[in-house]
Design a protein around this motif. Sequence first.
Motif, PDB file in Angstrom:
ATOM      1  N   PRO A   3       0.897  -1.244   0.030  1.00 56.77           N
ATOM      2  CA  PRO A   3       0.058  -0.024  -0.060  1.00 56.77           C
ATOM      3  C   PRO A   3       0.830   1.361   0.036  1.00 56.77           C
ATOM      4  N   VAL A   4       0.259   2.298  -0.791  1.00 54.89           N
ATOM      5  CA  VAL A   4       0.958   3.771  -0.588  1.00 54.89           C
ATOM      6  C   VAL A   4       0.625   4.319   0.537  1.00 54.89           C
ATOM      7  N   ILE A   5       1.387   4.866   1.209  1.00 55.99           N
ATOM      8  CA  ILE A   5       1.178   5.545   2.586  1.00 55.99           C
ATOM      9  C   ILE A   5       1.244   7.007   2.279  1.00 55.99           C
ATOM     10  N   GLY A   6       0.104   7.911   2.976  1.00 60.23           N
ATOM     11  CA  GLY A   6       0.028   9.380   2.902  1.00 60.23           C
ATOM     12  C   GLY A   6       0.444   9.824   4.297  1.00 60.23           C
ATOM     13  N   CYS A   7       0.911  10.875   4.268  1.00 56.70           N
ATOM     14  CA  CYS A   7       1.254  11.497   5.690  1.00 56.70           C
ATOM     15  C   CYS A   7       0.660  12.857   5.463  1.00 56.70           C
ATOM     16  N   LEU A   8      -0.420  13.394   5.953  1.00 56.53           N
ATOM     17  CA  LEU A   8      -1.052  14.513   6.188  1.00 56.53           C
ATOM     18  C   LEU A   8      -0.335  15.496   6.933  1.00 56.53           C
ATOM     19  N   GLY A   9       0.615  16.398   6.883  1.00 53.61           N
ATOM     20  CA  GLY A   9       1.246  17.131   7.779  1.00 53.61           C
ATOM     21  C   GLY A   9       2.765  16.717   7.455  1.00 53.61           C
ATOM     22  N   ALA A  10       3.546  17.788   7.463  1.00 54.07           N
ATOM     23  CA  ALA A  10       5.183  17.496   7.294  1.00 54.07           C
ATOM     24  C   ALA A  10       5.862  17.689   8.602  1.00 54.07           C
ATOM     25  N   GLY A  11       5.275  17.737   9.938  1.00 54.31           N
ATOM     26  CA  GLY A  11       5.616  17.693  11.203  1.00 54.31           C
ATOM     27  C   GLY A  11       6.518  16.592  11.604  1.00 54.31           C
ATOM     28  N   ARG A  12       6.789  16.534  12.825  1.00 55.24           N
ATOM     29  CA  ARG A  12       7.532  15.379  13.364  1.00 55.24           C
ATOM     30  C   ARG A  12       6.819  14.336  13.384  1.00 55.24           C
ATOM     31  N   MET A  13       5.611  13.992  13.482  1.00 56.91           N
ATOM     32  CA  MET A  13       4.776  12.863  13.476  1.00 56.91           C
ATOM     33  C   MET A  13       4.709  12.417  11.934  1.00 56.91           C
ATOM     34  N   ARG A  15       6.853  13.027   9.764  1.00 53.73           N
ATOM     35  CA  ARG A  15       8.076  12.524   9.301  1.00 53.73           C
ATOM     36  C   ARG A  15       8.573  11.034   9.915  1.00 53.73           C
ATOM     37  N   GLY A  16       8.127  10.941  11.103  1.00 56.92           N
ATOM     38  CA  GLY A  16       8.374   9.556  11.747  1.00 56.92           C
ATOM     39  C   GLY A  16       7.560   8.519  11.290  1.00 56.92           C
ATOM     40  N   ILE A  17       6.568   8.661  10.967  1.00 53.39           N
ATOM     41  CA  ILE A  17       5.876   7.537  10.418  1.00 53.39           C
ATOM     42  C   ILE A  17       6.172   7.274   8.884  1.00 53.39           C
ATOM     43  N   ALA A  18       6.523   8.353   8.334  1.00 52.88           N
ATOM     44  CA  ALA A  18       7.115   8.200   6.926  1.00 52.88           C
ATOM     45  C   ALA A  18       8.189   7.256   6.924  1.00 52.88           C
ATOM     46  N   VAL A  19       9.180   7.414   7.812  1.00 52.81           N
ATOM     47  CA  VAL A  19      10.441   6.727   8.017  1.00 52.81           C
ATOM     48  C   VAL A  19      10.102   5.213   8.286  1.00 52.81           C
ATOM     49  N   VAL A  20       9.128   5.004   9.218  1.00 51.43           N
ATOM     50  CA  VAL A  20       8.582   3.714   9.515  1.00 51.43           C
ATOM     51  C   VAL A  20       8.324   3.026   8.215  1.00 51.43           C
ATOM     52  N   PHE A  21       7.221   3.662   7.358  1.00 46.25           N
ATOM     53  CA  PHE A  21       6.745   2.950   6.253  1.00 46.25           C
ATOM     54  C   PHE A  21       7.640   2.748   5.189  1.00 46.25           C
ATOM     55  N   ALA A  22       8.523   3.552   4.809  1.00 45.13           N
ATOM     56  CA  ALA A  22       9.656   3.536   3.929  1.00 45.13           C
ATOM     57  C   ALA A  22      10.686   2.439   4.546  1.00 45.13           C
ATOM     58  N   PHE A  23      10.781   2.310   5.531  1.00 45.60           N
ATOM     59  CA  PHE A  23      11.879   1.502   6.141  1.00 45.60           C
ATOM     60  C   PHE A  23      11.361  -0.105   5.931  1.00 45.60           C
ATOM     61  N   GLY A  25       9.576  -0.839   3.226  1.00 44.44           N
ATOM     62  CA  GLY A  25       9.511  -1.140   1.722  1.00 44.44           C
ATOM     63  C   GLY A  25       8.235  -0.275   1.085  1.00 44.44           C
ATOM     64  N   HIS A  26       7.433   0.358   1.999  1.00 43.51           N
ATOM     65  CA  HIS A  26       6.401   1.252   1.190  1.00 43.51           C
ATOM     66  C   HIS A  26       6.927   2.487   0.386  1.00 43.51           C
ATOM     67  N   GLN A  27       5.916   2.963  -0.420  1.00 41.46           N
ATOM     68  CA  GLN A  27       6.245   4.273  -0.837  1.00 41.46           C
ATOM     69  C   GLN A  27       5.522   5.151  -0.112  1.00 41.46           C
ATOM     70  N   VAL A  28       5.763   6.368   0.005  1.00 43.57           N
ATOM     71  CA  VAL A  28       5.323   7.223   1.177  1.00 43.57           C
ATOM     72  C   VAL A  28       5.347   8.856   0.619  1.00 43.57           C
ATOM     73  N   VAL A  29       4.271   9.243   0.593  1.00 46.64           N
ATOM     74  CA  VAL A  29       4.222  10.580   0.358  1.00 46.64           C
ATOM     75  C   VAL A  29       3.672  11.587   1.542  1.00 46.64           C
ATOM     76  N   VAL A  30       4.357  12.518   1.687  1.00 49.00           N
ATOM     77  CA  VAL A  30       4.325  13.490   2.978  1.00 49.00           C
ATOM     78  C   VAL A  30       3.866  14.661   2.441  1.00 49.00           C
ATOM     79  N   ILE A  31       2.609  15.237   2.904  1.00 45.37           N
ATOM     80  CA  ILE A  31       1.912  16.072   2.197  1.00 45.37           C
ATOM     81  C   ILE A  31       1.911  17.351   3.219  1.00 45.37           C
ATOM     82  N   ASP A  32       2.726  18.667   2.875  1.00 44.97           N
ATOM     83  CA  ASP A  32       2.648  19.754   3.875  1.00 44.97           C
ATOM     84  C   ASP A  32       1.262  20.384   3.519  1.00 44.97           C
ATOM     85  N   PHE A  33       0.477  20.316   4.581  1.00 42.67           N
ATOM     86  CA  PHE A  33      -0.973  20.649   4.161  1.00 42.67           C
ATOM     87  C   PHE A  33      -1.279  22.385   4.658  1.00 42.67           C
TER      88      PHE A  33
END
Length: 325
Positions: A3-13, A15-23, A25-33
């Motif tokens: 699954p592709v993961i989206g993170c709504l908000g580019a703050g610490r949380m 970024r942290g969730i993005a690291v978890v899923f990228a680690f 093997g997931h593609q992650v898009v962090v959206i500065d909302f």
Amino acid sequence: MRPVIGCLGAGRMGRGIAVVFAFAGHQVVVIDFKQREAAAFEALAAEARAEIRSTLEILSRIDLLAPELVATIAERIAIVPRQQAAAALPRCDVIFEGMPEILGLKQTALAEASRLAGERPIIASTTSTILVDDLAGAIEHPGRFLNAHWLNPAYLVPLIELSPGKLTVSETTARMKALLEGIGKVPVVCAARPGFIVPRIQSLAMNEAARLVEEGVASAEDIDKAVIYGFGFRFAVLGLLEFIDWGGGDILHHASRYLVDALGDSRYAAPEIIEANMREGRIGMKTGQGFMNYDGVDQAAYREKRLAAFAAALRAMGLARDPVA
């Protein structure tokens, strides 16, 4: 296909969730909302990329990640401005909202994000304070919405507290649990109540530690040493309720009464469930029933397994000693 993961908000949380899923093997898009000028977004994106890279390098230095994989994992994370949200969100299978802890701000962001994403993606807030049902009304198709409370640092702490709301469909919770278990996390499900599980327990413990300093019971250093080598050591192996059963609910019952009388404070009183268990003979392992059911459990083998886990923890802390011959 992961699954592709989206993170709504580019703050610490986010970024942290993005690291978890990228680690994992997931593609992650962090959206500065947050609406920003192009230069301001580029500055934020550069800061976020640097923090993500730094986090991955730390994981490498503490032997959780091969150094040659740092760049590969970092490249799985895209950081995009709000203007690209309409294109990015529908590509996501799961979206984690990590906006600041302001009710109105979260509601506005979730309303727009759910509209842009369409009805397919699961959407989860990561709020640590706001109840899921106070946010669900902002979501289009709220059956796909729940809360997923991560504990910092998100890329290390295994636990995630899932809190479905009144409108959350059971399939949403099941899919989220499966996703998180698939990346090595340990999700638990709790009712939509303030404080979830861990924050409620830890707020009591932290306040009590502060009171011990205030009352002059011990130094801050010795209190923390007691927590690390006693409280924390023990409860890294046994759950709190398991420990009640291990020693016996009657011990907690009598100890609570003593502390109420000796310290003159009702905050030490046991809850009614402890009193009820006493009346009904659900004392714990010694009666075969406590908070857990021990019918059919080989208690000797169970205890030895837990003791082996204590021994492993002792070795990990460098405190295991060889016997004196």
